[in-house]
Design a protein around this motif. Structure first.
Motif, PDB file in Angstrom:
ATOM      1  N   ARG A   1       0.966   4.110  -2.833  1.00  9.40           N
ATOM      2  CA  ARG A   1       0.741   5.513  -2.506  1.00  9.40           C
ATOM      3  C   ARG A   1       1.866   6.392  -3.070  1.00  9.40           C
ATOM      4  O   ARG A   1       1.623   7.415  -3.703  1.00  9.40           O
ATOM      5  CB  ARG A   1       0.635   5.701  -0.995  1.00  9.40           C
ATOM      6  CG  ARG A   1       0.241   7.111  -0.568  1.00  9.40           C
ATOM      7  CD  ARG A   1       0.340   7.290   0.930  1.00  9.40           C
ATOM      8  NE  ARG A   1       1.706   7.203   1.435  1.00  9.40           N
ATOM      9  CZ  ARG A   1       2.646   8.145   1.273  1.00  9.40           C
ATOM     10  NH1 ARG A   1       2.373   9.231   0.597  1.00  9.40           N
ATOM     11  NH2 ARG A   1       3.862   7.999   1.778  1.00  9.40           N
TER      12      ARG A   1
ATOM     13  N   GLU B   1       0.825  -1.204   0.000  1.00  7.58           N
ATOM     14  CA  GLU B   1       0.000   0.000   0.000  1.00  7.58           C
ATOM     15  C   GLU B   1       0.861   1.256   0.000  1.00  7.58           C
ATOM     16  O   GLU B   1       0.558   2.233  -0.690  1.00  7.58           O
ATOM     17  CB  GLU B   1      -0.937  -0.003   1.212  1.00  7.58           C
ATOM     18  CG  GLU B   1      -2.042  -1.018   1.112  1.00  7.58           C
ATOM     19  CD  GLU B   1      -2.847  -1.155   2.396  1.00  7.58           C
ATOM     20  OE1 GLU B   1      -2.607  -0.375   3.364  1.00  7.58           O
ATOM     21  OE2 GLU B   1      -3.715  -2.019   2.446  1.00  7.58           O
ATOM     22  N   GLU B   2       1.936   1.242   0.782  1.00  6.89           N
ATOM     23  CA  GLU B   2       2.836   2.398   0.837  1.00  6.89           C
ATOM     24  C   GLU B   2       3.520   2.621  -0.512  1.00  6.89           C
ATOM     25  O   GLU B   2       3.618   3.750  -0.993  1.00  6.89           O
ATOM     26  CB  GLU B   2       3.879   2.211   1.941  1.00  6.89           C
ATOM     27  CG  GLU B   2       4.865   3.342   2.055  1.00  6.89           C
ATOM     28  CD  GLU B   2       4.255   4.692   2.391  1.00  6.89           C
ATOM     29  OE1 GLU B   2       4.920   5.715   2.120  1.00  6.89           O
ATOM     30  OE2 GLU B   2       3.114   4.742   2.904  1.00  6.89           O
TER      31      GLU B   2
END
Length: 72
Positions: free
Chosen positions: A60, A56-57
């Motif tokens: 992002r 997810e990071e």
């Protein structure tokens, strides 16, 4: 707790190979204590959560870079 491959299944706790899923399940019932199985499952879930959080990071960050590049 097992990984399937072309040769069958392998116990990820002790590495013993099995020809089919039924044999692997019987192995878990007879050769591993429930607490050992729960511990392995919990550890695996934590590793998967860490992997998902990292993914997810990275996603992002990728989206931020993409926005920056399209604004210039």
């Amino acid at each position: 707790m097992t990984v399937g491959n072309s040769d069958g299944y392998v116990c990820r706790i002790c590495g013993i190979p099995f020809a089919d899923k039924s044999a692997a399940i019987e192995h878990f019932k007879g050769d591993h204590e429930p607490l050992e199985l729960y511990s392995y499952a919990a550890s695996t879930m934590i590793l998967e959560q860490d992997r998902d959080r990292d993914a997810e990071e990275f996603h992002r960050r990728f989206q931020e870079i993409k926005r920056e590049l399209t604004q210039e």
